[in-house]
Enzyme design. Structure first.
Site, PDB file in Angstrom:
ATOM      1  N   CYS A  65       0.656  -0.920  -0.152  1.00  0.00           N
ATOM      2  CA  CYS A  65       0.315  -0.202   0.207  1.00  0.00           C
ATOM      3  C   CYS A  65       0.575   1.396   0.051  1.00  0.00           C
ATOM      4  O   CYS A  65       0.469   2.351  -0.424  1.00  0.00           O
ATOM      5  CB  CYS A  65      -1.189  -0.179   1.082  1.00  0.00           C
ATOM      6  SG  CYS A  65      -0.121   0.041   3.172  1.00  0.00           S
ATOM      7  N   HIS A  87      -2.178   1.289   6.747  1.00  0.00           N
ATOM      8  CA  HIS A  87      -3.033   0.949   5.392  1.00  0.00           C
ATOM      9  C   HIS A  87      -2.979   2.822   4.917  1.00  0.00           C
ATOM     10  O   HIS A  87      -3.237   3.866   5.245  1.00  0.00           O
ATOM     11  CB  HIS A  87      -4.117   0.179   5.668  1.00  0.00           C
ATOM     12  CG  HIS A  87      -4.299  -0.141   3.986  1.00  0.00           C
ATOM     13  ND1 HIS A  87      -3.970  -0.512   2.747  1.00  0.00           N
ATOM     14  CD2 HIS A  87      -5.447   0.367   3.498  1.00  0.00           C
ATOM     15  CE1 HIS A  87      -3.879  -0.644   1.619  1.00  0.00           C
ATOM     16  NE2 HIS A  87      -5.896  -0.053   1.781  1.00  0.00           N
ATOM     17  N   GLU A 123      -6.023   1.607  -4.417  1.00  0.00           N
ATOM     18  CA  GLU A 123      -5.316   1.101  -3.461  1.00  0.00           C
ATOM     19  C   GLU A 123      -4.561  -0.631  -3.131  1.00  0.00           C
ATOM     20  O   GLU A 123      -5.096  -1.380  -4.810  1.00  0.00           O
ATOM     21  CB  GLU A 123      -6.290   0.325  -1.778  1.00  0.00           C
ATOM     22  CG  GLU A 123      -7.174  -0.108  -2.469  1.00  0.00           C
ATOM     23  CD  GLU A 123      -8.272  -1.015  -0.923  1.00  0.00           C
ATOM     24  OE1 GLU A 123      -7.445  -0.544  -0.182  1.00  0.00           O
ATOM     25  OE2 GLU A 123      -9.396  -1.728  -1.208  1.00  0.00           O
TER      26      GLU A 123
END
Lengths: 164, 357
Positions: free
Chosen positions: B254, B309, B321
């Site tokens: 990420c 994240h 993402e």
């Protein structure tokens, strides 16, 4: 700063994933993280008074905490632009680490773990210099009931602007 | 490696490489100097179109491309086509250049790798040749980075060094003025960018309504859609191999995805920290509420001290993402439930001080 052991089983097993659900296989990876952290600390803790180059520390780490094959694959990892100055000053590097929390994948027969390594070079005459942080990523495999580092990457972690 | 200048160039180059390596090991100090005439390498597409190479070359090229960020699988494939037309037994009697990657004996003696573990390093063995080609190209990249007074783009100079020898690149301060070498560099860049690259067409992401600096950031992120998630993988220059159960998987995680997108999308002016927690810390001075989100903003999940994240907001309630192991990079509706923590803006913030775009 460091908490190699703070990433506990309880924290991992109870932490929700980023989509809000509970992780399907929240196996603990604290032991693997601890080994990766020790590996990073050893691998980056050069001592220019005794080492011939930055690869010596990495070799020590591989010998102590790596698989049999790891030392051979670290041949190209010795480049370190700070080394000439460390050698000139006979300095050593002090290392502390923080766990990388970016949703490490679940543990199976292998594990992934990473630490952000903060480094300070010091010499006996009192000279001190902060070196750039390095993100250290480890793949670990089970050997004799413990974890050993099978592959590692020392990743640039610098950023632009005034924050660093 | 098919130049008439190759023999002298490479012999001279080997001497230069060995001496420079020795100097680095002994603490030569030259690397401390600033080199202002080199340009950072221009990112080409990094994903190999595997349908364009022989099946036996796919896996070795995947492995070889992880050696260093500048040398991608499309570049290696383009070199092989140019050197040997994919003939593992190619041999040039004049230079004794051998195999897929046309190594001359002296270079092979220094760099030859037993890539398939059969006990010998053989220039006619495709796996050995491809992995050695990558190792040698990466050593030339380091050679170029370590030399003062060179002008040009790093990968172009490494390609020129492969063709004409690093000694000639050093001698001329850049790509040597040999027609064969300039043609070599141009041809490989063209083949790598067109024939051997798989470019994604941003499925599900429209760039039409995007303006300003966010557009390029989002374009670079959207071109990675469909690529695998790889924990610990990905660099400023492209995808990389993951760790743990993502071992052998090439892609981004990420934080490396948004770092890559900002670095490439800002023409190298904005570099985010490598990991999510640090990315939040570096941008938290510009918090953004959900109803004020703008394309390019970063979305974070976790708790303070353990932000785990990050995703890139692309407008219209959507984000790009790299989700988690086993999944692919995708565009999705934003999620503000669960442990959504908040959003920050990069543009105009502390990391943007160096930006001039």
């Amino acid at each position: 700063m460091l908490s190699l052991t703070s990433c506990t089983k309880d924290e991992h097993s109870s932490a929700p994933t980023h989509d809000g659900s509970q992780p399907a296989r929240a196996e603990p990876h604290a032991a693997a993280l601890e080994v990766c952290g020790r590996f990073a600390t050893l691998a980056l803790a050069s001592d220019a008074a005794v080492d011939h180059g930055p690869s010596d520390a990495r070799r020590r780490a591989a010998d102590q905490l790596g698989t049999a094959d790891l030392a051979g694959s670290l041949g190209g990892e010795g480049r370190d632009h700070d080394w000439p100055e460390l050698a000139r000053r006979q300095a050593r590097v002090q290392v502390s680490t923080d766990p990388i929390g970016d949703d490490p994948p679940p543990v199976s027969t292998r594990a992934a773990a990473g630490v952000l390594a903060h480094r300070v070079a010091v010499s006996q005459d009192g000279w001190r210099r902060q070196l750039p942080d390095i993100a250290v990523y480890c793949s670990l495999v089970r050997v004799d009931g413990g974890w050993r580092v099978g592959r590692v990457n020392f990743a640039d972690s610098s950023s632009s602007g005034t924050t660093r | 490696m098919s130049s008439g200048n190759k023999m002298t160039g490479i012999v001279l180059g080997l001497v230069v490489l060995l001496v420079s390596t020795l100097l680095m090991v002994l603490g030569g100090g030259q690397e401390e100097q600033r080199r202002t005439s080199l340009t950072g390498h221009v990112l080409g597409a990094t994903q190999l179109d595997e349908t364009k190479v022989p099946p036996w070359a796919v896996e070795p090229l995947r492995r070889a491309a992880s050696r260093c960020t500048e040398i991608t699988a499309p570049i290696l494939a383009a070199q092989i086509e140019t050197e040997s037309a994919w003939n593992p037994d190619a041999y040039n009697e004049g230079s004794q250049a051998t195999g897929l990657s046309q190594f001359i004996p002296t270079t092979w003696a220094h760099y030859g790798i037993d890539g398939d573990g059969d006990g010998s390093a053989d220039a006619r063995n495709p796996v050995d040749a491809i992995l050695t080609q990558a190792a040698y190209m990466c050593s030339l990249i380091e050679f170029v980075k370590g030399r003062d007074g060179l002008t040009g783009e790093i990968t172009d100079l490494a390609l020129a060094a492969y063709n004409a020898g690093p000694g000639n690149v050093q001698k001329y301060g850049g790509i040597p003025p040999f027609q064969e070498t300039t043609n070599y560099v141009t041809k490989i860049r063209d083949l790598a960018a067109n024939k051997y690259s798989k470019r994604k067409r941003n499925p599900g992401v429209s760039l039409e309504n995007l303006t300003g600096r966010a557009r390029e950031v989002i374009r670079h992120a959207s071109e990675q859609i469909g690529l695998d998630y790889a924990w610990g993988g990905g660099t400023l220059d492209g995808p990389g191999l993951g760790f743990g159960i993502d071992e052998g998987v090439s892609g981004f995680d990420c934080s490396s995805l948004v770092r890559f997108a900002y670095y490439q999308g800002s023409d190298h002016a904005i570099t985010l920290p490598r990991v999510t927690d640090a990315q939040y810390a570096a941008t938290q001075s510009q918090p953004v509420s959900v109803d004020a989100l703008q394309p390019g903003d970063l979305l974070f999940w976790g708790v303070l001290g353990n932000i785990h994240h990050v995703a890139l907001y692309i407008g219209d309630g959507k984000m790009i993402e790299a989700p988690q192991s086993g999944q692919k990079i995708l565009a999705a509706e934003i999620r503000t439930g669960g442990d959504y923590f908040g959003a920050t803006r990069v543009f105009g913030g502390p990391l943007d001080n160096a930006a001039t775009v």
